[in-house]
Design an enzyme around this catalytic site. Sequence first.
Site, mmCIF file in Angstrom:
data_model
loop_
_atom_site.group_PDB
_atom_site.id
_atom_site.type_symbol
_atom_site.label_atom_id
_atom_site.label_comp_id
_atom_site.label_asym_id
_atom_site.label_seq_id
_atom_site.Cartn_x
_atom_site.Cartn_y
_atom_site.Cartn_z
ATOM 1 C CD GLU A 1 34.308 7.762 10.918
ATOM 2 O OE1 GLU A 1 34.266 8.734 10.715
ATOM 3 O OE2 GLU A 1 34.306 7.272 12.229
ATOM 4 C CE LYS B 1 39.929 2.723 8.691
ATOM 5 N NZ LYS B 1 38.355 3.290 8.528
ATOM 6 C CB CYS C 1 37.233 -1.563 5.961
ATOM 7 S SG CYS C 1 36.703 0.310 5.615
HETATM 8 C C1 UDX Z 1 34.358 4.607 1.400
HETATM 9 C C2 UDX Z 1 35.544 3.490 1.478
HETATM 10 O O1 UDX Z 1 35.036 2.043 1.237
HETATM 11 C C3 UDX Z 1 36.282 3.418 2.686
HETATM 12 O O2 UDX Z 1 37.476 2.892 2.710
HETATM 13 C C4 UDX Z 1 36.609 5.204 2.930
HETATM 14 O O3 UDX Z 1 37.110 4.968 4.334
HETATM 15 C C5 UDX Z 1 35.556 5.887 2.919
HETATM 16 O O4 UDX Z 1 34.810 5.894 1.709
HETATM 17 P P1 UDX Z 1 31.744 4.248 2.076
HETATM 18 O O5 UDX Z 1 31.398 5.410 2.536
HETATM 19 O O6 UDX Z 1 31.438 2.924 2.871
HETATM 20 O O7 UDX Z 1 33.494 4.310 2.098
HETATM 21 O O8 UDX Z 1 31.626 3.981 0.510
HETATM 22 P P2 UDX Z 1 30.407 4.042 -0.404
HETATM 23 O O9 UDX Z 1 29.371 3.877 0.251
HETATM 24 O O10 UDX Z 1 30.833 3.429 -1.732
HETATM 25 O O11 UDX Z 1 30.563 5.751 -0.605
HETATM 26 C C6 UDX Z 1 31.046 6.627 -1.432
HETATM 27 C C7 UDX Z 1 30.316 7.624 -2.262
HETATM 28 O O12 UDX Z 1 31.212 8.560 -3.043
HETATM 29 C C8 UDX Z 1 29.324 6.929 -3.205
HETATM 30 O O13 UDX Z 1 28.140 7.253 -2.918
HETATM 31 C C9 UDX Z 1 29.742 7.460 -4.422
HETATM 32 O O14 UDX Z 1 28.801 7.855 -5.322
HETATM 33 C C10 UDX Z 1 30.410 8.836 -4.193
HETATM 34 N N1 UDX Z 1 31.565 9.454 -5.181
HETATM 35 C C11 UDX Z 1 32.544 8.501 -5.538
HETATM 36 C C12 UDX Z 1 31.572 10.621 -5.346
HETATM 37 O O15 UDX Z 1 30.212 11.392 -5.170
HETATM 38 N N2 UDX Z 1 32.324 11.221 -6.285
HETATM 39 C C13 UDX Z 1 33.389 10.365 -6.953
HETATM 40 O O16 UDX Z 1 34.485 11.081 -7.633
HETATM 41 C C14 UDX Z 1 33.431 9.228 -6.479
HETATM 42 C C1 UDX Z 2 35.630 -2.423 10.403
HETATM 43 C C2 UDX Z 2 36.237 -1.677 11.470
HETATM 44 O O1 UDX Z 2 35.871 -2.551 12.770
HETATM 45 C C3 UDX Z 2 36.000 -0.230 11.859
HETATM 46 O O2 UDX Z 2 36.661 0.561 12.929
HETATM 47 C C4 UDX Z 2 36.539 0.518 10.447
HETATM 48 O O3 UDX Z 2 36.192 1.883 10.461
HETATM 49 C C5 UDX Z 2 35.931 -0.226 9.299
HETATM 50 O O4 UDX Z 2 36.120 -1.345 9.050
HETATM 51 P P1 UDX Z 2 33.295 -2.953 9.656
HETATM 52 O O5 UDX Z 2 33.925 -3.462 8.483
HETATM 53 O O6 UDX Z 2 31.928 -1.930 9.543
HETATM 54 O O7 UDX Z 2 34.198 -2.036 10.519
HETATM 55 O O8 UDX Z 2 32.465 -4.153 10.460
HETATM 56 P P2 UDX Z 2 33.285 -5.004 11.714
HETATM 57 O O9 UDX Z 2 32.198 -4.844 12.951
HETATM 58 O O10 UDX Z 2 34.903 -4.930 11.921
HETATM 59 O O11 UDX Z 2 33.267 -6.572 11.344
HETATM 60 C C6 UDX Z 2 33.996 -6.861 10.144
HETATM 61 C C7 UDX Z 2 33.733 -8.509 9.730
HETATM 62 O O12 UDX Z 2 34.580 -9.279 10.557
HETATM 63 C C8 UDX Z 2 32.402 -8.751 9.561
HETATM 64 O O13 UDX Z 2 32.066 -9.638 8.441
HETATM 65 C C9 UDX Z 2 31.982 -9.314 10.869
HETATM 66 O O14 UDX Z 2 31.207 -10.351 10.943
HETATM 67 C C10 UDX Z 2 33.512 -10.082 11.005
HETATM 68 N N1 UDX Z 2 33.706 -10.562 12.492
HETATM 69 C C11 UDX Z 2 34.001 -9.553 13.296
HETATM 70 C C12 UDX Z 2 33.892 -11.645 13.040
HETATM 71 O O15 UDX Z 2 33.921 -12.798 11.872
HETATM 72 N N2 UDX Z 2 34.227 -12.232 13.909
HETATM 73 C C13 UDX Z 2 34.326 -11.167 15.026
HETATM 74 O O16 UDX Z 2 34.671 -11.635 16.156
HETATM 75 C C14 UDX Z 2 34.454 -9.806 14.547
#
Ligand code: UDX
Ligand code: UDX
Length: 464
Positions: free
Chosen positions: A162, A221, A277
Site C-alpha cells: 500500500e 515498498k 511506516c
Molecule cells: C498496518 C501496518 O502498520 C503497516 O505496516 C502495514 O502495511 C499494514 O498494516 P495499519 O492498518 O495502519 O497498518 O495498522 P493498524 O491500524 O494497527 O491495523 C491493523 C489491524 O489488524 C488492527 O486493527 C488489529 O486489531 C488487526 N489484527 C492484528 C487482527 O485482526 N488480527 C491479528 O492477528 C493482528
Molecule cells: C508514508 C508514505 O508516504 C506512504 O506512501 C506509505 O504507504 C506509508 O508511509 P504516511 O506515513 O501516512 O505515509 O505519511 P507521509 O505523508 O509520508 O508523512 C510521514 C512523515 O513525514 C510525517 O510525520 C510528515 O509530517 C513528515 N514529513 C513529510 C515532513 O516532515 N516533511 C515533508 O516534507 C513530508
Amino acid sequence: MKISKICCIGAGYVGGPTMSVIAQKCPNIIVTVVDINEKRINAWNDPNYDNLPVYEPGLADVVKIARGRNLFFSTDVDKAIQDADMIFISVNTPTKTYGVGKGMAADLKYIELCARQIARVAKNDKIIVEKSTLPVRTAEALKSILDNTGGGVQFDILSNPEFLAEGTAIQDLYNADRVLIGGEQTERGQRAVQALVNIYANWIPEERILTTNVWSSELSKLTANAFLAQRVSSINALSELCEVTGADVNEVARAIGSDSRIGSKFLKASVGFGGSCFQKDILNLVYISQTYGLKEVADYWEQVIIMNDHQKMRFAKKIVRSLYNTVSGKKITLLGWAFKKDTNDTRESAAIYVADYLLNEQAELTIYDPKVTAEQIFTDLDYLNTRTELENRKLVTVVNDPYEACDNSHAIAVLTEWDEFGTYDWKRIFNQMVKPAFLFEGRNILKKDVLEQIGFNTSFIGNN
Ligand code: UDX
Ligand code: UDX
C-alpha cells in the site's frame, strides 16, 4: 479467474480505507473486513459516521455508500476466510521488542497467526494478498506455512503493498500514481496476478498497474518509504545548518525543489517525521542489510533515522535552553499530537518524544489536538514507560480548546501542521500568555513576521 468475495484481515488505517474504496469501486464484489478487535469493528459499524475508528477526509462518504451494500465489518474471521476467493492480510507488523532483531526487525507474529488461521479453515483454493509491509521474502514463509498446514487446498501468494499516505488516503486510493502487484513467475501465479489487476482496473488506468516478481514488490515498498524519509532527513539536516548560518531552509527548499530532477515534494523541514511506516521500514531495511553482511548499506540507511532522532531532540532542547535553561513547573502548550495533519493517528509522532523530554525536565504540559483523544495521548506517553501513569496524569493536561490550552502559558510548541492553527487569533493568545511569550514552530506553517510583530519570541525550524 473471477473474484466475487474478498476478505481483509485487519481493519486498521490501511485495511479500512483500502477495502472501503475497493467496495465502492467494485459493487459486484462482496468485501468483508475482519478484525480481532471487537471495539474497532463496532466503531466501523457505528450508525454515526463521526465515530469511525479512523479519521480520514472523505472516508465517511465512501463508507456511507458501500457499507451494508457490499462492504461489511465483522469479527467472524473464520467465516470471512471460508467464503472468500481472495484474502488481503493487512495486520500490523511492528518492530520487534524482544529477542533476535529486537528494535529493528519486523515482528511477523500476527502475519503468521493469520496464515495458520487461513490454512486451518480454508476449504477451497485462495489467493492471499500481502498488504502489510513486510521484509523481503516473507511471502516464502507464508507459502511454506500455508502449504504445510493446509488441508490440500492451493494458495497463490501476491504482494500488493500500500502506498497511500494517511490524511490523503482516499484521494491516494482513487488516483494512485501506481499500483504494484508482485506474483510468482508461473502460469498459476500470473493468473492470480491478473485476478488482482482486474479488480484495480475498475478505476485505475492499466498503465499505472505495475506487475513484478514477489521480491521486487516487497522490496519496492521498503525502498519507497526509505527514499521519502531520506528526503525529510536531508532537508532537516540542512535546517540545522541554516539556523547557524542565517540561510532560510524554506528558501533553500524552494530553490532546490524547482530543479525538476529533485522535485518540490517532501522537502518541508519539520520537527521530525513520524507515522507507522518510515522508521519501521527503514529499520527493517537496515536489519535485512545487516543480515546479508552489507554493513555499509545498513549504516547508510540507518543515518536517516539517526538524523530524525536528532531533529526531535534538538527541537526539545532548544525549548529548554530558550526558557532560561529551566522549564520545571512552567506551563508549556503543545499544539498538535498527530504525526501529521488530517489524521488521528499518533504512531511515532514527534510530539510524543518532544513531550517526554520536556516532562523529564518537569514541565507542566497542556496539549491540544483537533482529532486526537486524551485517552490516546496518555496511552502514547504511558507506553514509553519513562515515568508512572500517575505522574503522566499529574504533569499533563489535555484540553479541547486551543485558547484554553495557551492561557497563562510560558511557551507554545507547534508540533502538527493542522490548518486551523493558522486561523487562530494570535494576538488574543499572546495577551493571555506569560511574558516573554515564546513560540516554537516545528512545522513552519505560521507567519513569522506577523507573530513577531505581535510580540512573540519565535523560533522556526531552519529560519532564525
Ligand atoms: C498496518 C501496518 O502498520 C503497516 O505496516 C502495514 O502495511 C499494514 O498494516 P495499519 O492498518 O495502519 O497498518 O495498522 P493498524 O491500524 O494497527 O491495523 C491493523 C489491524 O489488524 C488492527 O486493527 C488489529 O486489531 C488487526 N489484527 C492484528 C487482527 O485482526 N488480527 C491479528 O492477528 C493482528
Ligand atoms: C508514508 C508514505 O508516504 C506512504 O506512501 C506509505 O504507504 C506509508 O508511509 P504516511 O506515513 O501516512 O505515509 O505519511 P507521509 O505523508 O509520508 O508523512 C510521514 C512523515 O513525514 C510525517 O510525520 C510528515 O509530517 C513528515 N514529513 C513529510 C515532513 O516532515 N516533511 C515533508 O516534507 C513530508
